[in-house]
Scaffold this motif. Structure first.
Motif, PDB file in Angstrom:
ATOM      1  N   ALA A  91       0.802  -1.225   0.000  1.00  0.00           N
ATOM      2  CA  ALA A  91       0.000   0.000   0.000  1.00  0.00           C
ATOM      3  C   ALA A  91       0.836   1.277   0.000  1.00  0.00           C
ATOM      4  N   GLU A 108       1.068   8.067  -1.959  1.00  0.00           N
ATOM      5  CA  GLU A 108       1.208   9.444  -2.487  1.00  0.00           C
ATOM      6  C   GLU A 108       0.277   9.693  -3.665  1.00  0.00           C
ATOM      7  N   PHE A 143      -3.048   0.520   4.969  1.00  0.00           N
ATOM      8  CA  PHE A 143      -3.893  -0.294   5.850  1.00  0.00           C
ATOM      9  C   PHE A 143      -3.661  -0.029   7.320  1.00  0.00           C
ATOM     10  N   ARG A 144      -2.362   0.126   7.681  1.00  0.00           N
ATOM     11  CA  ARG A 144      -2.051   0.049   9.114  1.00  0.00           C
ATOM     12  C   ARG A 144      -1.525   1.354   9.693  1.00  0.00           C
ATOM     13  N   TYR A 152     -15.780  -2.068   0.125  1.00  0.00           N
ATOM     14  CA  TYR A 152     -15.079  -2.110  -1.175  1.00  0.00           C
ATOM     15  C   TYR A 152     -15.659  -1.093  -2.165  1.00  0.00           C
ATOM     16  N   ARG A 200     -13.853   2.108  -1.562  1.00  0.00           N
ATOM     17  CA  ARG A 200     -12.471   2.094  -2.077  1.00  0.00           C
ATOM     18  C   ARG A 200     -12.449   2.143  -3.608  1.00  0.00           C
ATOM     19  N   HIS A 226      -3.393 -10.333  -4.319  1.00  0.00           N
ATOM     20  CA  HIS A 226      -4.539 -10.207  -3.400  1.00  0.00           C
ATOM     21  C   HIS A 226      -5.803  -9.777  -4.128  1.00  0.00           C
ATOM     22  N   VAL A 251      -8.653 -11.291  -2.298  1.00  0.00           N
ATOM     23  CA  VAL A 251      -8.219 -12.403  -1.450  1.00  0.00           C
ATOM     24  C   VAL A 251      -8.365 -11.969   0.008  1.00  0.00           C
ATOM     25  N   GLY A 259      -7.271 -15.997   5.203  1.00  0.00           N
ATOM     26  CA  GLY A 259      -7.677 -17.407   5.208  1.00  0.00           C
ATOM     27  C   GLY A 259      -7.884 -17.937   3.810  1.00  0.00           C
ATOM     28  N   GLU A 260      -7.818 -17.060   2.791  1.00  0.00           N
ATOM     29  CA  GLU A 260      -7.958 -17.511   1.401  1.00  0.00           C
ATOM     30  C   GLU A 260      -6.578 -17.523   0.732  1.00  0.00           C
ATOM     31  N   THR A 303       5.672  -1.866   1.835  1.00  0.00           N
ATOM     32  CA  THR A 303       4.850  -2.834   2.558  1.00  0.00           C
ATOM     33  C   THR A 303       5.410  -3.036   3.959  1.00  0.00           C
ATOM     34  N   SER A 304       4.477  -3.194   4.912  1.00  0.00           N
ATOM     35  CA  SER A 304       4.899  -3.354   6.310  1.00  0.00           C
ATOM     36  C   SER A 304       5.394  -4.773   6.568  1.00  0.00           C
ATOM     37  N   TYR A 311       1.277 -12.651   5.421  1.00  0.00           N
ATOM     38  CA  TYR A 311       1.857 -13.811   4.721  1.00  0.00           C
ATOM     39  C   TYR A 311       0.888 -14.298   3.668  1.00  0.00           C
ATOM     40  N   ASN A 314      11.172   1.739   1.684  1.00  0.00           N
ATOM     41  CA  ASN A 314       9.980   1.995   2.484  1.00  0.00           C
ATOM     42  C   ASN A 314      10.115   3.350   3.172  1.00  0.00           C
ATOM     43  N   ASP A 360       9.738   4.088   6.213  1.00  0.00           N
ATOM     44  CA  ASP A 360      10.542   3.958   7.437  1.00  0.00           C
ATOM     45  C   ASP A 360      10.854   2.478   7.660  1.00  0.00           C
ATOM     46  N   ALA A 385       8.087   6.734  -1.511  1.00  0.00           N
ATOM     47  CA  ALA A 385       8.295   5.919  -2.725  1.00  0.00           C
ATOM     48  C   ALA A 385       8.490   6.788  -3.965  1.00  0.00           C
TER      49      ALA A 385
HETATM   50  C1  BV8 Z   1      -3.163 -17.405   3.461  1.00  0.00           C
HETATM   51  C2  BV8 Z   1      -7.598  -7.873   1.411  1.00  0.00           C
HETATM   52  C3  BV8 Z   1      -3.310 -19.763   3.463  1.00  0.00           C
HETATM   53  C4  BV8 Z   1      -7.489  -7.120   0.192  1.00  0.00           C
HETATM   54  C5  BV8 Z   1      -5.612  -8.535   2.514  1.00  0.00           C
HETATM   55  C6  BV8 Z   1       1.763 -17.326   8.997  1.00  0.00           C
HETATM   56  C7  BV8 Z   1       2.077 -17.888   7.778  1.00  0.00           C
HETATM   57  C8  BV8 Z   1       1.158 -17.889   6.724  1.00  0.00           C
HETATM   58  C9  BV8 Z   1      -0.095 -17.276   6.879  1.00  0.00           C
HETATM   59  C10 BV8 Z   1      -0.390 -16.697   8.096  1.00  0.00           C
HETATM   60  C11 BV8 Z   1       0.510 -16.740   9.153  1.00  0.00           C
HETATM   61  N1  BV8 Z   1      -0.067 -16.135  10.203  1.00  0.00           N
HETATM   62  C12 BV8 Z   1      -1.319 -15.711   9.845  1.00  0.00           C
HETATM   63  C13 BV8 Z   1      -1.521 -16.055   8.582  1.00  0.00           C
HETATM   64  C14 BV8 Z   1      -2.724 -15.780   7.800  1.00  0.00           C
HETATM   65  C15 BV8 Z   1      -2.766 -14.397   7.170  1.00  0.00           C
HETATM   66  C16 BV8 Z   1      -1.786 -13.403   7.702  1.00  0.00           C
HETATM   67  O1  BV8 Z   1      -0.716 -13.218   7.137  1.00  0.00           O
HETATM   68  N2  BV8 Z   1      -2.182 -12.702   8.756  1.00  0.00           N
HETATM   69  C17 BV8 Z   1      -1.326 -11.645   9.282  1.00  0.00           C
HETATM   70  C18 BV8 Z   1      -2.204 -10.489   9.760  1.00  0.00           C
HETATM   71  C19 BV8 Z   1      -0.487 -12.234  10.406  1.00  0.00           C
HETATM   72  N3  BV8 Z   1      -2.568 -14.541   5.759  1.00  0.00           N
HETATM   73  C20 BV8 Z   1      -3.597 -14.925   4.988  1.00  0.00           C
HETATM   74  O2  BV8 Z   1      -4.694 -15.223   5.432  1.00  0.00           O
HETATM   75  C21 BV8 Z   1      -3.335 -15.014   3.496  1.00  0.00           C
HETATM   76  N4  BV8 Z   1      -3.757 -16.306   3.049  1.00  0.00           N
HETATM   77  O3  BV8 Z   1      -2.216 -17.418   4.202  1.00  0.00           O
HETATM   78  O4  BV8 Z   1      -3.771 -18.521   2.965  1.00  0.00           O
HETATM   79  C22 BV8 Z   1      -4.077 -20.824   2.791  1.00  0.00           C
HETATM   80  C23 BV8 Z   1      -3.454 -22.034   2.562  1.00  0.00           C
HETATM   81  C24 BV8 Z   1      -4.156 -23.039   1.939  1.00  0.00           C
HETATM   82  C25 BV8 Z   1      -5.478 -22.839   1.549  1.00  0.00           C
HETATM   83  C26 BV8 Z   1      -6.094 -21.614   1.777  1.00  0.00           C
HETATM   84  C27 BV8 Z   1      -5.391 -20.601   2.408  1.00  0.00           C
HETATM   85  C28 BV8 Z   1      -4.158 -13.980   2.734  1.00  0.00           C
HETATM   86  C29 BV8 Z   1      -3.550 -12.630   2.904  1.00  0.00           C
HETATM   87  C30 BV8 Z   1      -4.323 -11.583   2.070  1.00  0.00           C
HETATM   88  C31 BV8 Z   1      -5.285 -10.895   2.950  1.00  0.00           C
HETATM   89  N5  BV8 Z   1      -5.907  -9.778   2.270  1.00  0.00           N
HETATM   90  N6  BV8 Z   1      -6.408  -7.571   2.164  1.00  0.00           N
HETATM   91  C32 BV8 Z   1      -7.825  -5.713   0.462  1.00  0.00           C
HETATM   92  O5  BV8 Z   1      -8.851  -5.445   1.106  1.00  0.00           O
HETATM   93  O6  BV8 Z   1      -7.026  -4.889   0.031  1.00  0.00           O
HETATM   94  S1  BV8 Z   1      -4.183  -8.139   3.314  1.00  0.00           S
HETATM   95  C33 BV8 Z   1      -3.903  -6.456   3.308  1.00  0.00           C
HETATM   96  O7  BV8 Z   1      -2.600  -6.293   3.880  1.00  0.00           O
HETATM   97  C34 BV8 Z   1      -3.813  -5.830   1.922  1.00  0.00           C
HETATM   98  O8  BV8 Z   1      -3.985  -6.751   0.881  1.00  0.00           O
HETATM   99  C35 BV8 Z   1      -2.391  -5.300   1.871  1.00  0.00           C
HETATM  100  O9  BV8 Z   1      -1.890  -5.390   0.628  1.00  0.00           O
HETATM  101  C36 BV8 Z   1      -1.716  -6.235   2.796  1.00  0.00           C
HETATM  102  C37 BV8 Z   1      -0.357  -5.827   3.278  1.00  0.00           C
HETATM  103  O10 BV8 Z   1      -0.456  -4.509   3.815  1.00  0.00           O
HETATM  104  P1  BV8 Z   1       0.602  -3.448   3.244  1.00  0.00           P
HETATM  105  O11 BV8 Z   1       0.403  -3.342   1.782  1.00  0.00           O
HETATM  106  O12 BV8 Z   1       1.944  -3.794   3.747  1.00  0.00           O
HETATM  107  O13 BV8 Z   1       0.062  -2.111   3.894  1.00  0.00           O
HETATM  108  P2  BV8 Z   1       0.416  -1.524   5.337  1.00  0.00           P
HETATM  109  O14 BV8 Z   1      -0.502  -0.380   5.585  1.00  0.00           O
HETATM  110  O15 BV8 Z   1       0.479  -2.643   6.325  1.00  0.00           O
HETATM  111  O16 BV8 Z   1       1.919  -0.965   5.189  1.00  0.00           O
HETATM  112  C38 BV8 Z   1       2.169   0.135   4.325  1.00  0.00           C
HETATM  113  C39 BV8 Z   1       3.670   0.345   4.321  1.00  0.00           C
HETATM  114  O17 BV8 Z   1       3.956   1.441   3.448  1.00  0.00           O
HETATM  115  C40 BV8 Z   1       4.239   0.726   5.680  1.00  0.00           C
HETATM  116  O18 BV8 Z   1       5.433   0.002   5.914  1.00  0.00           O
HETATM  117  C41 BV8 Z   1       4.549   2.231   5.552  1.00  0.00           C
HETATM  118  O19 BV8 Z   1       5.719   2.583   6.287  1.00  0.00           O
HETATM  119  C42 BV8 Z   1       4.828   2.354   4.079  1.00  0.00           C
HETATM  120  N7  BV8 Z   1       4.526   3.666   3.493  1.00  0.00           N
HETATM  121  C43 BV8 Z   1       3.504   4.509   3.804  1.00  0.00           C
HETATM  122  N8  BV8 Z   1       3.579   5.607   3.011  1.00  0.00           N
HETATM  123  C44 BV8 Z   1       4.652   5.429   2.185  1.00  0.00           C
HETATM  124  C45 BV8 Z   1       5.254   4.198   2.486  1.00  0.00           C
HETATM  125  N9  BV8 Z   1       6.345   3.749   1.849  1.00  0.00           N
HETATM  126  C46 BV8 Z   1       6.864   4.540   0.877  1.00  0.00           C
HETATM  127  N10 BV8 Z   1       6.334   5.726   0.514  1.00  0.00           N
HETATM  128  C47 BV8 Z   1       5.241   6.201   1.154  1.00  0.00           C
HETATM  129  N11 BV8 Z   1       4.750   7.404   0.791  1.00  0.00           N
END
Ligand code: BV8
Length: 232
Positions: A14, A19, A25-26, A57, A60, A112, A153, A156-157, A180-181, A185, A205, A207, A223
């Protein structure tokens, strides 16, 4: 930045679209700020309250179609890299916006899903959808209402194209993580996967992230500044 013939995998999150005016997201004012993840980004949440999830959605999708939301210099720099680099460049995005393709990126995987697509739960057909979606929307493929869902996605999907992504990570020489943060996974495991098989890993990133020490190199800043500089 890149040596001749290097195979490159880029992962974006994200932060690359922040920009362009799309909330991350977070961050404190982020997308999840108003909603519990369990309520809007899980199949269970959708089953429990489809209208709430459709509205999340729809909002968004509307924001994405605002004329003020345009690809920024980071999106354009990645499209230029793909055009000009003589090795393979695969762009894997966690983002569901269409800013990478609007900037010209072609070798692109939306792991995703995509905000501008919906999916029929009867046929599993996914098709472009730019309007609001609701429980009363009639599916164009089977003529039934109430069985369309966002082509997204949820937790859990299984993310899309995982075999292709893993195979490309096995062969890559350079892995670049942008905006990405690293908390979700399996995307958060890609850097380690690339590093274990010998790739150089770089994080761009705003930070430092929790995954900072996985990377051989970390460059911090917005970015739209650090990505064009890195790609040049
Ligand atoms: C799955 C929906 C298995 C779409 C999203 C351990 C191992 C494996 C899996 C897991 C595990 N523990 C838990 C899990 C399950 C889970 C998971 O990871 N949970 C997390 C919370 C612990 N994962 C899942 O469920 C995934 N599926 O594992 O399936 C499976 C196996 C067999 C059969 C079936 C299933 C599915 C994951 C997808 C979930 N969907 N969203 C939507 O609505 O958009 S996730 C959501 O977070 C978004 O998709 C987003 O893309 C994603 C990641 O977030 P980021 O993009 O990183 O955004 P964030 O805000 O966090 O960070 C932004 C970053 O940008 C920051 O670092 C910031 O500093 C930086 N930033 C800000 N401004 C700027 C910048 N950088 C540069 N310039 C700037 N200007």
């Amino acid at each position: 930045m890149s040596k001749k013939n290097q195979n490159i995998v880029i992962l974006t999150g994200a932060g690359i679209s922040a920009e362009s005016g799309i909330q991350t997201f977070r961050a404190s004012d982020g997308l999840w700020h108003d909603h519990r993840i369990e309520d809007v980004a899980t199949p269970e949440g959708f089953a429990a309250n489809p209208s709430l999830v459709h509205n999340f959605y729809n909002e968004r999708r509307k924001q994405l179609h605002d004329p003020s939301v345009q690809p920024n210099p980071a999106h354009h720099a990645l499209a230029r890299l793909e055009r000009e680099h003589d090795g393979n460049v695969l762009l894997v995005t966690q983002n569901v916006d269409n800013l990478h393709e609007r900037a010209g990126s072609k070798n692109l995987i939306h792991m995703h899903g995509e905000l501008n697509k919906v999916r029929c739960e009867n046929s599993d057909n996914a098709f472009t959808w730019l309007d609001n979606l609701g429980t009363d929307t009639v599916c164009e493929c089977c003529g039934v209402s109430g069985n369309l869902r966002p082509h997204i996605v949820w937790f859990g999907e299984m993310p899309f194209a995982m075999d292709e992504i893993q195979h490309t990570l096995d062969q890559c020489d350079l892995f670049i993580s942008i905006g990405t943060s690293g908390q979700v996974y399996p995307a958060a495991g890609f850097a380690q996967h690339a590093k274990i098989q010998g790739a150089k890993t770089v994080e761009l990133n705003l930070d430092p992230t929790m995954a900072n020490d996985t990377f051989n190199e970390s460059i911090h800043g917005p970015a739209s500044v650090v990505v064009p500089e890195f790609v040049e």
